[in-house]
Enzyme design. Structure first.
Site, PDB file in Angstrom:
ATOM      1  N   ALA A   1       0.828  -1.212   0.000  1.00  0.00           N
ATOM      2  CA  ALA A   1       0.000   0.000   0.000  1.00  0.00           C
ATOM      3  C   ALA A   1       0.861   1.261   0.000  1.00  0.00           C
ATOM      4  O   ALA A   1       0.558   2.234  -0.711  1.00  0.00           O
ATOM      5  CB  ALA A   1      -0.924  -0.001   1.214  1.00  0.00           C
TER       6      ALA A   1
ATOM      7  N   HIS B   1       7.007 -21.128  15.712  1.00  0.00           N
ATOM      8  CA  HIS B   1       6.927 -20.244  14.542  1.00  0.00           C
ATOM      9  C   HIS B   1       5.804 -20.591  13.580  1.00  0.00           C
ATOM     10  O   HIS B   1       5.534 -19.805  12.657  1.00  0.00           O
ATOM     11  CB  HIS B   1       8.283 -20.198  13.828  1.00  0.00           C
ATOM     12  CG  HIS B   1       9.318 -19.491  14.643  1.00  0.00           C
ATOM     13  ND1 HIS B   1       9.956 -20.092  15.697  1.00  0.00           N
ATOM     14  CD2 HIS B   1       9.783 -18.220  14.591  1.00  0.00           C
ATOM     15  CE1 HIS B   1      10.790 -19.225  16.260  1.00  0.00           C
ATOM     16  NE2 HIS B   1      10.705 -18.083  15.607  1.00  0.00           N
TER      17      HIS B   1
ATOM     18  N   ALA C   1     -10.357 -22.840  25.732  1.00  0.00           N
ATOM     19  CA  ALA C   1      -9.397 -23.512  26.629  1.00  0.00           C
ATOM     20  C   ALA C   1      -9.948 -23.604  28.049  1.00  0.00           C
ATOM     21  O   ALA C   1     -10.615 -22.684  28.527  1.00  0.00           O
ATOM     22  CB  ALA C   1      -8.079 -22.737  26.619  1.00  0.00           C
TER      23      ALA C   1
ATOM     24  N   GLY D   1       8.199  -3.183  15.309  1.00  0.00           N
ATOM     25  CA  GLY D   1       7.754  -2.974  16.685  1.00  0.00           C
ATOM     26  C   GLY D   1       8.406  -1.754  17.318  1.00  0.00           C
ATOM     27  O   GLY D   1       9.025  -0.946  16.624  1.00  0.00           O
TER      28      GLY D   1
ATOM     29  N   GLY E   1      11.068  -1.360  19.076  1.00  0.00           N
ATOM     30  CA  GLY E   1      12.511  -1.252  18.843  1.00  0.00           C
ATOM     31  C   GLY E   1      12.772  -0.602  17.485  1.00  0.00           C
ATOM     32  O   GLY E   1      13.661   0.248  17.343  1.00  0.00           O
TER      33      GLY E   1
ATOM     34  N   ASP F   1       2.614 -10.010  18.084  1.00  0.00           N
ATOM     35  CA  ASP F   1       2.460 -10.002  19.546  1.00  0.00           C
ATOM     36  C   ASP F   1       1.401  -9.027  20.079  1.00  0.00           C
ATOM     37  O   ASP F   1       0.992  -9.130  21.226  1.00  0.00           O
ATOM     38  CB  ASP F   1       3.800  -9.650  20.208  1.00  0.00           C
ATOM     39  CG  ASP F   1       4.877 -10.672  19.887  1.00  0.00           C
ATOM     40  OD1 ASP F   1       4.534 -11.835  19.663  1.00  0.00           O
ATOM     41  OD2 ASP F   1       6.067 -10.288  19.861  1.00  0.00           O
TER      42      ASP F   1
HETATM   43  O1  F6P Z   1       7.989 -10.770  18.162  1.00  0.00           O
HETATM   44  C1  F6P Z   1       7.499 -11.846  17.450  1.00  0.00           C
HETATM   45  C2  F6P Z   1       7.986 -13.138  18.015  1.00  0.00           C
HETATM   46  O2  F6P Z   1       7.489 -14.196  17.221  1.00  0.00           O
HETATM   47  C3  F6P Z   1       7.652 -13.389  19.480  1.00  0.00           C
HETATM   48  O3  F6P Z   1       6.335 -13.828  19.677  1.00  0.00           O
HETATM   49  C4  F6P Z   1       8.687 -14.414  19.851  1.00  0.00           C
HETATM   50  O4  F6P Z   1       8.968 -14.385  21.227  1.00  0.00           O
HETATM   51  C5  F6P Z   1       9.880 -13.982  19.041  1.00  0.00           C
HETATM   52  O5  F6P Z   1       9.391 -13.190  17.970  1.00  0.00           O
HETATM   53  C6  F6P Z   1      10.691 -15.127  18.481  1.00  0.00           C
HETATM   54  O6  F6P Z   1      11.817 -14.597  17.888  1.00  0.00           O
HETATM   55  P1  F6P Z   1      12.744 -15.418  16.901  1.00  0.00           P
HETATM   56  O7  F6P Z   1      12.003 -15.612  15.618  1.00  0.00           O
HETATM   57  O8  F6P Z   1      13.932 -14.542  16.751  1.00  0.00           O
HETATM   58  O9  F6P Z   1      13.019 -16.735  17.556  1.00  0.00           O
END
Ligand code: F6P
Length: 343
Positions: A26, A273, A193, A109, A111, A134
């Protein structure tokens, strides 16, 4: 609209998230439509600083086409932890000047927003867009990727429930979130849950996550047995969601306590992941498009050092420094709903 800049660059930073590509698309399309030159920067701030010649892709309305609905980050996303150092910031500024880039859109994010603020202070106008699964950016009610991730958690947990319901088992599942409980609490509600464990409850349960889950399941089992069903087929499986990165808490220990104390066969899993990939939901795509479009319009109006965020149903912008200082109170009402439904 008056054109205050001539060329922009776009990058993604931090953990990748579904919807980042939609925002890139976009921003690029908006800039193309307004007659700006547009570059994507591969490998985030690192590429901008250390390898600009190989990391710059010039976008136009023809070659940006396919990424709108793609998961992950087409531009690659990474954390360049050294980017606060003056030498790197100056190199990035010099590289942009060299390439004629006079505006930058950063999707990532908090950072990543610090980097955007540092660059703006040194003369390169920047705008941030919140992109992370997150949902941990206090200035925004919502971050790109969060909705898709919740949907993924729901789908993966439904698969887990297919198997645990067939074996009358308990499954204890670790959920991402990087110290933000939103994915676990809302994931807990979305998956039905029986118990959720998040940092905010630890004090009230004397830091005994396993003991808390055992009692929660014991009570749920009592209620199920007391209420019965006309067919006599009582639900005997239990799903437990646990937020990641909690000191002293791990899903395998909780599963083993449930098995030992309640005699319910139990397993544990870290979704990891799997939660971060996948095609972005329509909601993430639309939010990415709204945020990407607004970011470019701000730059074109000569406005910078802002983050484009969602407040209620609006897309608004805040000063980056103010945004970084904001705090979001934990939603105890939501936690209560998750607890009340967990039987
Ligand atoms: O910030 C996204 C995130 O997936 C978090 O949920 C998780 O703690 C972190 O990144 C995992 O980081 P990496 O992919 O560097 O292991």
């Amino acid at each position: 609209m008056e054109k205050k800049i001539n060329a922009i660059a776009i990058l993604t930073s931090g953990g990748d998230a579904p919807g980042m590509n939609s925002a890139v698309y976009a921003a690029a399309k908006t800039a193309c439509a307004k007659g700006l030159k547009v570059y994507g920067v591969r490998y985030s701030y690192w590429g901008l600083t250390n390898d600009i010649d190989n990391c710059l892709i010039e976008f136009n309305v023809n070659n940006i086409g396919d990424i709108l609905n793609q998961g992950g980050s087409y531009l690659r996303s990474m954390r360049f932890k050294e980017f606060y150092k003056e030498e790197h910031l100056q190199k990035a500024i010099a590289n942009c000047r060299d390439k004629g880039i006079d505006g930058l859109v950063v999707i990532g994010g908090d950072g990543s927003f610090r980097g955007a603020r540092d660059l703006t202070l040194r003369g390169l106008p920047c705008i941030g867009i919140p992109g992370t699964i997150d949902n941990d950016i206090p200035s925004s009610d919502y971050t790109l990727g969060y909705d898709t991730c919740l949907n993924t958690i729901k789908t993966l947990c439904a698969s887990l429930c297919d198997t645990i319901s067939s074996n009358d088992r308990c499954m204890v599942v670790e959920i991402m979130g990087n110290q933000c409980s939103d994915l676990t609490v809302n994931g807990g509600i979305a998956t039905g849950a029986t118990a959720i464990v998040v940092p905010e409850i630890m004090e009230s349960i004397n830091n005994d996550a396993a003991g808390y889950v055992v009692e929660k399941i014991r009570k749920a089992r009592e209620l199920r047995e007391a209420q019965g069903t006309s067919s006599g087929d009582i639900k005997k499986f239990y799903l437990v969601l646990v937020a990641e990165k909690m000191p002293g808490v791990n899903v395998a220990d909780i599963a083993s306590a449930v098995e030992k104390k309640l005699g319910i066969e139990s397993r544990s899993i870290v979704l990891g992941h799997l939660q971060r990939g996948g095609t972005p939901s329509s909601f993430d795509v639309i939010m990415g498009c709204r945020m990407g479009n607004k970011a470019v319009k701000l730059l074109m109006d000569g406005i910078s050092n802002r983050v484009v965020v969602r407040k209620g149903s609006d897309i608004v912008d805040y000063d980056i420094l103010e945004a970084l200082d904001m705090k979001t109170p934990f939603d105890y009402d939501l936690l209560e709903i998750a607890n009340e439904l967990g039987v």
